[in-house]
Structure formats: C-alpha cells, structure tokens
Write a protein that holds these residues in place. Structure first.
Motif, PDB file in Angstrom:
ATOM      1  N   LYS A   3       0.814  -1.209   0.000  1.00 45.65           N
ATOM      2  CA  LYS A   3       0.000   0.000   0.000  1.00 45.65           C
ATOM      3  C   LYS A   3       0.849   1.261   0.000  1.00 45.65           C
ATOM      4  O   LYS A   3       0.626   2.185   0.798  1.00 45.65           O
ATOM      5  CB  LYS A   3      -0.953  -0.004   1.202  1.00 45.65           C
ATOM      6  N   LEU A   4       1.822   1.303  -0.885  1.00 49.62           N
ATOM      7  CA  LEU A   4       2.647   2.493  -1.017  1.00 49.62           C
ATOM      8  C   LEU A   4       1.839   3.620  -1.650  1.00 49.62           C
ATOM      9  O   LEU A   4       0.831   3.387  -2.339  1.00 49.62           O
ATOM     10  CB  LEU A   4       3.871   2.192  -1.885  1.00 49.62           C
ATOM     11  N   ASP A   5       2.280   4.857  -1.435  1.00 49.50           N
ATOM     12  CA  ASP A   5       1.588   6.013  -2.000  1.00 49.50           C
ATOM     13  C   ASP A   5       1.581   5.949  -3.520  1.00 49.50           C
ATOM     14  O   ASP A   5       2.569   5.538  -4.151  1.00 49.50           O
ATOM     15  CB  ASP A   5       2.276   7.311  -1.573  1.00 49.50           C
ATOM     16  N   LYS A   6       0.461   6.373  -4.110  1.00 49.80           N
ATOM     17  CA  LYS A   6       0.344   6.460  -5.566  1.00 49.80           C
ATOM     18  C   LYS A   6       0.972   7.785  -6.010  1.00 49.80           C
ATOM     19  O   LYS A   6       0.593   8.854  -5.530  1.00 49.80           O
ATOM     20  CB  LYS A   6      -1.125   6.390  -5.961  1.00 49.80           C
ATOM     21  N   LYS A   7       1.963   7.717  -6.900  1.00 45.97           N
ATOM     22  CA  LYS A   7       2.690   8.907  -7.318  1.00 45.97           C
ATOM     23  C   LYS A   7       2.483   9.274  -8.789  1.00 45.97           C
ATOM     24  O   LYS A   7       2.708  10.416  -9.173  1.00 45.97           O
ATOM     25  CB  LYS A   7       4.197   8.699  -7.073  1.00 45.97           C
ATOM     26  N   ASP A  67       6.153   3.422  -9.503  1.00 47.80           N
ATOM     27  CA  ASP A  67       7.240   2.556  -9.977  1.00 47.80           C
ATOM     28  C   ASP A  67       8.316   2.558  -8.899  1.00 47.80           C
ATOM     29  O   ASP A  67       9.347   3.225  -9.024  1.00 47.80           O
ATOM     30  CB  ASP A  67       7.807   3.074 -11.300  1.00 47.80           C
ATOM     31  N   PRO A  68       8.109   1.841  -7.795  1.00 49.30           N
ATOM     32  CA  PRO A  68       8.957   2.009  -6.608  1.00 49.30           C
ATOM     33  C   PRO A  68      10.298   1.259  -6.682  1.00 49.30           C
ATOM     34  O   PRO A  68      10.424   0.216  -7.315  1.00 49.30           O
ATOM     35  CB  PRO A  68       8.098   1.452  -5.479  1.00 49.30           C
ATOM     36  N   PHE A  69      11.279   1.857  -6.027  1.00 44.32           N
ATOM     37  CA  PHE A  69      12.562   1.199  -5.784  1.00 44.32           C
ATOM     38  C   PHE A  69      13.081   1.657  -4.423  1.00 44.32           C
ATOM     39  O   PHE A  69      12.627   2.666  -3.867  1.00 44.32           O
ATOM     40  CB  PHE A  69      13.580   1.498  -6.896  1.00 44.32           C
ATOM     41  N   LEU A  70      14.023   0.878  -3.864  1.00 40.97           N
ATOM     42  CA  LEU A  70      14.585   1.172  -2.545  1.00 40.97           C
ATOM     43  C   LEU A  70      16.039   1.600  -2.669  1.00 40.97           C
ATOM     44  O   LEU A  70      16.765   1.125  -3.536  1.00 40.97           O
ATOM     45  CB  LEU A  70      14.518  -0.057  -1.631  1.00 40.97           C
ATOM     46  N   GLU A  71      16.467   2.490  -1.761  1.00 43.85           N
ATOM     47  CA  GLU A  71      17.860   2.870  -1.620  1.00 43.85           C
ATOM     48  C   GLU A  71      18.307   2.617  -0.189  1.00 43.85           C
ATOM     49  O   GLU A  71      17.578   2.943   0.757  1.00 43.85           O
ATOM     50  CB  GLU A  71      18.087   4.345  -1.972  1.00 43.85           C
ATOM     51  N   PHE A  72      19.507   2.042  -0.051  1.00 46.68           N
ATOM     52  CA  PHE A  72      20.060   1.705   1.264  1.00 46.68           C
ATOM     53  C   PHE A  72      21.250   2.622   1.546  1.00 46.68           C
ATOM     54  O   PHE A  72      22.141   2.775   0.723  1.00 46.68           O
ATOM     55  CB  PHE A  72      20.498   0.247   1.297  1.00 46.68           C
ATOM     56  N   THR A 128      14.066  12.712 -12.172  1.00 46.69           N
ATOM     57  CA  THR A 128      13.595  13.412 -10.963  1.00 46.69           C
ATOM     58  C   THR A 128      12.584  12.510 -10.254  1.00 46.69           C
ATOM     59  O   THR A 128      11.377  12.641 -10.424  1.00 46.69           O
ATOM     60  CB  THR A 128      12.955  14.759 -11.335  1.00 46.69           C
ATOM     61  N   HIS A 129      13.106  11.599  -9.486  1.00 44.42           N
ATOM     62  CA  HIS A 129      12.261  10.603  -8.841  1.00 44.42           C
ATOM     63  C   HIS A 129      11.483  11.224  -7.682  1.00 44.42           C
ATOM     64  O   HIS A 129      11.949  12.162  -7.020  1.00 44.42           O
ATOM     65  CB  HIS A 129      13.109   9.442  -8.343  1.00 44.42           C
ATOM     66  N   ASP A 130      10.303  10.692  -7.428  1.00 44.34           N
ATOM     67  CA  ASP A 130       9.433  11.203  -6.360  1.00 44.34           C
ATOM     68  C   ASP A 130       9.682  10.425  -5.068  1.00 44.34           C
ATOM     69  O   ASP A 130       9.671   9.188  -5.054  1.00 44.34           O
ATOM     70  CB  ASP A 130       7.963  11.068  -6.764  1.00 44.34           C
TER      71      ASP A 130
END
Length: 524
Positions: free
Chosen positions: A128-132, A139-144, A201-203
């Motif tokens: 249930k991630l935010d709709k952007k 189109d989600p991705f993770l950064e560590f 320019t990622h959200d």
C-alpha cells in the motif's frame, strides 16, 4: 628458541616489491634473561599472493638501552617468504648465526586480521505504497544508506524498479555486511523508497531506520516498517505513513578468504606446459625464443621462474608436472601435444622449479620442434586430475607458455568451458612478437567465454603477452620484469580459487592450531 645467557629481541625486515634492499618493519620486545623467549609483539604485513614477499628475522642479544643495532650482539637470522609463513601452522627454521652451530630455532606463525567477513542476502516487499503517477500507480525502488561516524549517510545499494504497482516485491540481493553497517550490527541503516521517473527526478515516497541486528531477525512483525515521509507528517496531523516495507528474507553467511582455504590445507598444484612448435626457431639459433644464452635467460625461462617462484611456496611436495606440446618425439618422430618434458613415459613430475628447467633444457636437445599449436590436449590433461579431486583439498594451475596463435581454437574453448567447473585456473604467457589478439577472447574479463552455446561458469583464464614485461637487459631489469610478470598473471588466482569454493559450497577446513608456547630447547 635457545639462547645462551642472552636478552633476545627480534627485528623484522621486509624486501618490498621491486626493491633489492630490505627495510626494517619493526622490533619485538626484549625478553630478559630467558632461554626460551615467546614474543608477544605482532607485526602487521599486507599480504599479496602474486608477489614474492621476502622477510628476514634478525635476532640480537640486547646489551644496552641504545636503539642502534650495532651496539648489540647479533645472534643470527632467519629468511623466508610471507607465503611460507601463511601456508604453515608454525614455520620453524634454523637460525643462521655467526657461529658454526648456533643450535637455535626461530618459529613464526601468522593469522589474518579479523574483519567483518560476512555477507547478507536480503529481500523486501512493499504494501500500500503512495500512488505517485497520474496515469498509473507507482514505480517504486529502494535505496540503502550506511551511517558514517559523523552521523551522515552514504548510499550503498539501490534495488531494481518494479513498474506500476503499490505492492512491489523486489528481487533478493547480496551485499557484504560491512557495506551496510561497517560490521557494526547496531549502526543505523536508512532505507528510502522512491517512485522512479524516466526524467531522473524521482518522487520521494518515504523512509525508515533500522539496524542489521533488527534485520537479522528475518520476516515478522518486528521487521514490518512504516515508510514515513517527514514533510507529509509535518503538514497533516492525520498522516500515519506512506505504506509499509516488510522484510521477506535476511540470511547472513560467512565469507571465506583465500587465506582461510590455504590455512585449512588446500594445496595448489602448478602444471607447466611449454610450446615446442617450429615457429619458435631452431634452439641452436641465437634468434630462437628457445635459445639458451649463457648471458641472459630466454623468455620461456623468465616466465617459468616468474610464476614458479611464487607458486612453489604453496606446493608442499615441490613436484611439478611439466608438459610439452607441438614437437616430434624420438625415436619414431610422432607428433605429440602432450608429452612429458623429463622424457619419462610414466610420470611428468620434476623436482622443484630447477627440475622443470633441467627437463626443459633436456627436451630441447631430444625433440624436434614441429607443430601445430594445440592447447586442448594439455588443458584436458590437467582437467582429468582436477576432476578427480573436487573437494577443495587441491586446486590446479596450468601455466601455458607459447609463441603462437592457437590452431585448435574451437577445441580449446570447449576445454576451457569444461574446466571452468573444476578446481582449476589457466595462465597463458605469450612470448615473442606474434599477434595474440585471438588470445584475448579466452581471457573472459569482458565477455565470459562460451562454446557451442555453453557459457563458462567462471572466468579462469589470464593471458599476458611477455613483451609488456621485457624492459631492459641488465640482471636487475630481468629480475624486475619477472616480478612484474608474476604480479600481473597471478593477481586473479586467489579470487578464482574462492569463486570455485563458493560456487561448489566448499567451506575451508579448520587450520592447524599453533602451540601456545615454543617447545623447550634441547640441552646443549
């Protein structure tokens, strides 16, 4: 050690790469009035498999507070290489002193500096991630991000993008634990979630903090994190989070080093194969690549000594199989691409590198240079031995020294692809001025070698043209060339050995344990 009425101290000297001189690395403490000193001082030395790192241990009887060694009595010295130390549980050698019979033994042991030698395999999902995206979802991705000592964060890993979903499952990935937290399981790790945009320019969706210790608990309620956007939280009192990020997998495995396997008893076997094709030129002609000059070693000899001088310290029996290819053999003149240099029909083994050299020189007198240049037979020869010992106790290195372009390229590629699944590496040294462009294909640094649709499991070939290491003709230049060549061709061997062990899930055996103290010296 045994010292008669002495107050001993040991001084360690090292001869570094390219230097003809030793330099002092450090000194132990002085053990006063002790016949069996066991020094507590440890020396930290950077270890390089591909270099011959010469060490010298000088022992002095301390007579005063002076730091000048000339003010103290020299008792003797012991010379060795760092490789000899790391391959032995405890290295014991006679102390060479000014007296004919010093009767002393110096014993040296080593250990690898402890570090975070673990890797972690992680997998996450979002819920249930935010709709952007206006016309889609996200189109989600993770950064560590790893925490620095000053409290700032530095990016260490980014997952792939999962398109058009609010409930992504990212692929699992593996990282060194030190990349996430420098080995500190309680150091903060920041994980941020973004919505990918093609314009770069990622959200920002949100982030959370955790630690490696928390992640190590694996899937469960404690590893289900609120992905929080701090700006949204400030503006909206009812805001809770921008979705959830959950841990699906966290598996921590030890990472073993080359030294772990060597100390566990893995033996390295070096097999030498020499090109006896006619393109080398008649050995009696001074222009021949096989010409044995009384003034300067030929390129075959230099390549042989360069690699052999390093490898020999890792081979306990000092027996080296030596093969030749591309020659007519007596008495019937049959052409062979897999004959024994020592002339034996039953055993290819030579005693030490000096024995290989003697067999090489003998073969030059007895065989007729011919052709063509076929590699596959000698590769398959070594592969047969490697196939029989796949439990990690032995690893095989084939050194091929050649002057020409391969004439059995398809068969050679097939042999290498097969050998890539075995405990085996191949070093090819090209001598002379031939065009070796085709050899680069075998060295799969850029594109992994393949044959008939099969891709090699590992990159096991290192090719080097000798002409890049043939500067100068003085004795010092020749020695430097040998050292530079060895450094170049052997640098990849430790990683190739570890890659085989990891791929076949072989763990190193426990190292032999060192005695806590030195044995009591025998009576004089």
């Amino acid at each position: 050690m045994f010292f008669s009425k002495s107050d001993p101290m040991v001084v360690l000297f090292i001869k570094e790469f390219g230097s003809p001189q030793y330099r002092e690395l450090g000194r132990t403490e002085t053990i006063w009035d002790n016949l069996n000193p066991d020094f507590t001082k440890k020396f930290i030395v950077d270890y390089y498999f591909e270099e011959s790192q010469h060490l010298r241990f000088d022992v002095y009887d301390i007579d005063s507070t002076s730091s000048s060694l000339s003010e103290h009595d020299f008792l003797g010295k012991m010379e060795c290489t760092l490789a000899q130390i790391v391959t032995e549980a405890v290295l014991r050698k006679p102390l060479q002193g000014p007296k004919m019979n010093s009767g002393s033994i110096i014993a040296v042991s080593s250990e690898e500096l402890s570090s975070c030698k673990e890797e972690v395999t992680l997998q996450f999902c979002g819920k249930k991630l935010d709709k952007k995206d206006f016309f889609g979802k996200s189109d989600p991705f993770l950064e560590f991000h790893k925490a620095r000592e000053d409290g700032s964060y530095v990016l260490t890993h980014r997952t792939e993008v999962v398109k058009n979903t609010l409930n992504p499952t990212w692929k699992q990935f593996t990282l060194p634990v030190r990349a996430l937290c420098n080995g500190d399981y309680d150091r903060s790790i920041k994980i941020a979630c973004w919505d990918w945009n093609s314009n770069g320019t990622h959200d920002y969706i949100g982030e959370f903090l955790t630690t490696q210790r928390e992640l190590a608990r694996g899937p469960g309620p404690s590893n289900s994190f609120d992905c929080v956007n701090a700006e949204k939280k400030k503006k909206k009192k009812s805001y809770k989070h921008s979705g959830m990020i959950e841990v699906l997998k966290c598996k921590i495995d030890p990472v073993y080093s080359f030294l772990d396997y060597i100390k566990g008893g893995t033996q390295m076997n070096c097999v030498i194969a020499i090109d006896f094709t006619a393109s080398n030129g008649a050995p009696s002609n001074p222009t021949s690549l096989h010409y044995l000059s009384p003034y300067q070693p030929n390129q075959y000899t230099q390549a042989l000594y360069s690699v052999g001088d390093i490898i020999k310290d890792y081979d306990s029996d000092q027996l080296f199989p030596a093969l030749g290819f591309g020659a007519r053999l007596p008495p019937d003149g049959r052409v062979s691409h897999e004959f024994f240099l020592n002339g034996s029909t039953t055993s290819p083994y030579c005693e030490g590198i000096a024995g290989v050299m003697a067999a090489y020189q003998q073969a030059l007198q007895t065989v007729q240079l011919y052709g063509p240049t076929n590699f596959a037979p000698v590769i398959n020869h070594v592969a047969r031995f490697a196939t029989a010992v796949r439990d990690g106790t032995q690893y095989f290195i084939l050194l091929i020294i050649t002057d020409g372009v391969i004439t059995d390229m398809p068969q050679t590629k097939e042999a290498i692809v097969n050998a890539a699944a075995l405990p085996m590496s191949i070093i090819i040294v090209g001598v002379g001025e031939a065009d070796f462009d085709a050899m680069e294909e075998l060295d799969g640094d850029d594109v992994r070698l393949s044959s008939r649709g099969r891709v090699a499991e590992r990159d096991i070939v290192q090719f080097v043209p000798f002409r890049e290491f043939s500067r100068g003709t003085s004795a010092q230049a020749v020695e430097m060339n040998k050292a530079r060549l060895a450094k170049e061709v052997l640098a990849e061997i430790p990683d190739q050995i570890v890659s085989y062990m990891k791929k076949t899930a072989i763990k190193p055996r426990p190292p032999l344990q060192r005695q806590p103290t030195l044995p009591t010296a025998p009576p004089t």
